[in-house]
Design an enzyme around this catalytic site. Structure first.
Site, PDB file in Angstrom:
ATOM      1  N   SER A 150       0.916  -1.190   0.089  1.00 45.76           N
ATOM      2  CA  SER A 150       0.101   0.092   0.130  1.00 45.76           C
ATOM      3  C   SER A 150       0.960   1.341   0.028  1.00 45.76           C
ATOM      4  O   SER A 150       1.905   1.279   0.556  1.00 45.76           O
ATOM      5  CB  SER A 150      -0.991  -0.053   1.142  1.00 45.76           C
ATOM      6  OG  SER A 150      -1.442   1.290   1.565  1.00 45.76           O
ATOM      7  N   TYR A 174      -1.232  -0.676  10.925  1.00 41.06           N
ATOM      8  CA  TYR A 174      -1.534  -1.423   9.735  1.00 41.06           C
ATOM      9  C   TYR A 174      -0.497  -1.175   8.529  1.00 41.06           C
ATOM     10  O   TYR A 174       0.124  -2.026   7.962  1.00 41.06           O
ATOM     11  CB  TYR A 174      -2.707  -0.695   9.117  1.00 41.06           C
ATOM     12  CG  TYR A 174      -3.167  -0.808   7.451  1.00 41.06           C
ATOM     13  CD1 TYR A 174      -3.085  -2.155   7.203  1.00 41.06           C
ATOM     14  CD2 TYR A 174      -3.025   0.178   6.798  1.00 41.06           C
ATOM     15  CE1 TYR A 174      -3.474  -2.629   5.803  1.00 41.06           C
ATOM     16  CE2 TYR A 174      -3.172   0.139   5.304  1.00 41.06           C
ATOM     17  CZ  TYR A 174      -3.036  -1.165   4.702  1.00 41.06           C
ATOM     18  OH  TYR A 174      -3.403  -1.385   3.492  1.00 41.06           O
ATOM     19  N   LYS A 178       2.631  -3.448   6.567  1.00 42.08           N
ATOM     20  CA  LYS A 178       3.004  -3.656   5.084  1.00 42.08           C
ATOM     21  C   LYS A 178       4.494  -3.488   4.861  1.00 42.08           C
ATOM     22  O   LYS A 178       5.019  -4.284   4.201  1.00 42.08           O
ATOM     23  CB  LYS A 178       2.193  -2.538   4.193  1.00 42.08           C
ATOM     24  CG  LYS A 178       0.508  -3.002   4.123  1.00 42.08           C
ATOM     25  CD  LYS A 178       0.158  -4.175   3.351  1.00 42.08           C
ATOM     26  CE  LYS A 178      -0.963  -4.642   3.659  1.00 42.08           C
ATOM     27  NZ  LYS A 178      -1.276  -5.689   2.891  1.00 42.08           N
TER      28      LYS A 178
HETATM   29  C1  UD1 Z   1      -6.549   4.438   3.589  1.00 41.59           C
HETATM   30  C2  UD1 Z   1      -5.206   4.048   3.987  1.00 41.59           C
HETATM   31  C3  UD1 Z   1      -4.815   2.967   2.989  1.00 41.59           C
HETATM   32  C4  UD1 Z   1      -5.586   1.788   3.237  1.00 41.59           C
HETATM   33  C5  UD1 Z   1      -7.150   2.414   2.703  1.00 41.59           C
HETATM   34  C6  UD1 Z   1      -8.103   1.187   2.867  1.00 41.59           C
HETATM   35  C7  UD1 Z   1      -3.883   5.877   4.680  1.00 41.59           C
HETATM   36  C8  UD1 Z   1      -2.997   6.973   4.219  1.00 41.59           C
HETATM   37  N1  UD1 Z   1      -4.168   5.523   3.718  1.00 41.59           N
HETATM   38  O1  UD1 Z   1      -6.707   5.206   2.238  1.00 41.59           O
HETATM   39  O2  UD1 Z   1      -3.609   2.585   3.501  1.00 41.59           O
HETATM   40  O3  UD1 Z   1      -5.174   0.710   2.345  1.00 41.59           O
HETATM   41  O4  UD1 Z   1      -7.402   3.275   3.814  1.00 41.59           O
HETATM   42  O5  UD1 Z   1      -8.640   1.101   4.263  1.00 41.59           O
HETATM   43  O6  UD1 Z   1      -3.820   5.887   5.848  1.00 41.59           O
HETATM   44  N2  UD1 Z   1     -12.360  11.103   4.052  1.00 41.59           N
HETATM   45  C9  UD1 Z   1     -13.554  12.192   4.428  1.00 41.59           C
HETATM   46  N3  UD1 Z   1     -14.580  11.897   5.179  1.00 41.59           N
HETATM   47  C10 UD1 Z   1     -14.923  10.283   5.174  1.00 41.59           C
HETATM   48  C11 UD1 Z   1     -13.763   9.410   4.741  1.00 41.59           C
HETATM   49  C12 UD1 Z   1     -12.801  10.035   4.169  1.00 41.59           C
HETATM   50  O7  UD1 Z   1     -13.098  13.261   4.474  1.00 41.59           O
HETATM   51  O8  UD1 Z   1     -15.559   9.971   5.874  1.00 41.59           O
HETATM   52  C13 UD1 Z   1     -11.177  11.536   3.306  1.00 41.59           C
HETATM   53  C14 UD1 Z   1      -9.935  11.079   4.053  1.00 41.59           C
HETATM   54  O9  UD1 Z   1      -9.614  12.081   4.890  1.00 41.59           O
HETATM   55  C15 UD1 Z   1      -8.957  10.930   2.727  1.00 41.59           C
HETATM   56  C16 UD1 Z   1      -9.853  10.623   1.683  1.00 41.59           C
HETATM   57  O10 UD1 Z   1     -11.261  11.121   2.024  1.00 41.59           O
HETATM   58  O11 UD1 Z   1      -8.257  12.310   2.560  1.00 41.59           O
HETATM   59  C17 UD1 Z   1      -9.785   9.289   1.353  1.00 41.59           C
HETATM   60  O12 UD1 Z   1      -9.932   8.675   2.490  1.00 41.59           O
HETATM   61  P1  UD1 Z   1     -10.097   6.840   2.388  1.00 41.59           P
HETATM   62  O13 UD1 Z   1     -11.181   6.321   1.498  1.00 41.59           O
HETATM   63  O14 UD1 Z   1     -10.481   6.395   3.899  1.00 41.59           O
HETATM   64  O15 UD1 Z   1      -8.590   6.482   2.015  1.00 41.59           O
HETATM   65  P2  UD1 Z   1      -7.290   6.686   2.839  1.00 41.59           P
HETATM   66  O16 UD1 Z   1      -7.447   7.243   3.924  1.00 41.59           O
HETATM   67  O17 UD1 Z   1      -6.406   7.358   1.340  1.00 41.59           O
END
Ligand code: UD1
Length: 392
Positions: A150, A174, A178
């Site tokens: 990842s 997590y 990895k």
């Molecule tokens: C995260 C993990 C990644 C993991 C993946 C799957 C990190 C940097 N990345 O990805 O390793 O494989 O989850 O579980 O830790 N967001 C909101 N509101 C929400 C949900 C998300 O604003 O309710 C934003 C988050 O802050 C982020 C973006 O959307 O900036 C994407 O979030 P998400 O889909 O959870 O993915 P990652 O955090 O990039």
């Protein structure tokens, strides 16, 4: 083109019924060159996904399909827990020494927040199970592995777009699992360079679903990730009236976090390219600094999209009028994660051509065709049970 003379190569996919792996299995079956064996304990996946993949593969067969072509669409699906050494050994024993050509190891726990609460569970499931899998692979002379890593291994990266040479410095347990798994696999390749070869694939943010709408992401409980959450909001599965945007004070163009979203079908094809690169004609290891045949590749598009841009794209795809409120930053989030995908393009021939509109359209197609996902309770393998084989 597949040739009747070349026998099918058996490939074992761990976590086979999950979101990523079901699309990977489809990519393998589409070539009609592999016989897929799946291992899954259905902790966060539904066995129905494998039936659906097999159906897509069968539907894609040409009218003049050979018996071997038909055989390539049948999945050997084992309900089995990777932490249970005896169960995994039973599966390998079934095919015998040298009976499995290679492994694509995808099974893992993946919730960043949860991993800080129950780190030992993460280390046991993601690291302990990987060590035991590698030991059993070695026992059975199965020494080719594609590993599901990842972008989280980079933590807060010093350079964007991120090249693979960036130091690894994961923040969450997590992410650390990895990093540890990559390190362990590389060490195994260093110890026995004439036996082992491995490629680690560092995923950025997979999105979308197979265009058939038959397989897709079906998270356990309330989705934590952005896209499945937006999709569940639009279909009415979660009753939140507003999306909570985690921070708008990041040093990015609109202040929200930027991620590199790529279509899951493109990501899946990357696994096929990696698997082929473990074959005898491959040159990907020629440039390795030592004789260890290990390499890591970023799988991303190389383009970043902000949270607000994603909300807008999903609004267009679903017609749902999302409301949002900005709340504080989520612990562990980094401002920007965008891949430098040059190495994977050059050495594997990897491309992620599908755009954001297609990702959102395919996600919504899956969701509307399966408003409750695969439905029904998951079948979890009881501890100590004999693994069961279903041919799908
Ligand atoms: C995260 C993990 C990644 C993991 C993946 C799957 C990190 C940097 N990345 O990805 O390793 O494989 O989850 O579980 O830790 N967001 C909101 N509101 C929400 C949900 C998300 O604003 O309710 C934003 C988050 O802050 C982020 C973006 O959307 O900036 C994407 O979030 P998400 O889909 O959870 O993915 P990652 O955090 O990039």
């Amino acid at each position: 083109m597949p040739s009747a003379q070349e026998p099918l190569k058996r490939v074992l996919v761990t976590g086979g019924a999950g979101y990523i792996a079901s699309h990977v299995i489809f990519a393998l079956q589409e070539t009609r060159r592999f016989k897929v064996i799946s291992i899954d304990n259905h902790h966060n996946s539904h066995p129905k996904s494998l039936q659906r993949v097999a159906q897509i593969a069968r539907d894609a067969l040409p009218p003049n399909a050979s018996e071997q072509d038909k055989e390539s669409t049948v999945i050997d699906a084992w309900t089995c827990d990777l932490r249970n050494r005896e169960q995994v050994r039973n599966v390998f024993e079934h095919y015998g020494k040298d009976g499995i050509w290679g492994v694509i190891h995808i099974a893992a726990y993946k919730a960043v927040g949860e991993s800080s609460e129950i780190p030992l569970t993460y280390y046991e499931n993601n690291v302990g199970a990987t060590i035991s899998l590698l030991q059993i692979m070695s026992e059975y002379d199965c020494t080719r592995i594609v590993y599901s890593s990842s972008a989280t291994v980079y933590g807060t990266p010093p350079i964007i777009p991120i090249p693979e040479t960036t130091r690894m410095k994961a923040d969450s347990p997590y992410g650390k699992t990895k990093v540890m798994d990559e390190t362990i696999i590389e060490d195994v390749c260093s110890a026995e360079p004439t036996r082992w070869s491995a490629l680690s694939l560092r995923y950025f943010n997979p999105a979308g679903a197979h265009p058939s709408g038959l397989i897709g992401e079906d998270p356990l409980g309330r989705p934590m990730n952005l896209l499945p959450l937006l999709s569940h909001m639009a279909i009415g599965l979660v009753k939140d009236s507003k999306l909570q945007v985690f921070g708008q004070d990041y040093p990015t163009p609109d202040g929200t976090c930027v991620r590199d979203y790529l279509h899951v079908v493109d990501l899946a094809k990357g696994h096929l390219l990696a698997l082929d690169a473990l074959g005898p004609d491959s040159h990907v290891f020629d440039t390795c600094p030592t004789n260890a045949r290990f390499k890591a590749y970023n799988l991303g598009k190389g383009h970043g999209m902000s949270v607000l841009e994603m909300v807008d794209a999903m609004r267009k795809a679903t017609g749902f009028d999302y409301k949002y409120e900005v709340i504080g930053r989520r612990h562990g989030d980094v401002p920007e994660l965008v891949a430098d995908p040059t190495l994977a393009r050059k050495e594997l021939g990897f491309n992620a051509p599908q755009d954001l509109v297609t990702m959102c359209r395919d996600l919504w197609n899956w969701q509307t065709k399966n408003p409750k996902g695969y439905g029904g309770p998951d079948e979890v393998v009881p501890a100590g049970a004999t693994p069961t084989l279903h041919q799908l």
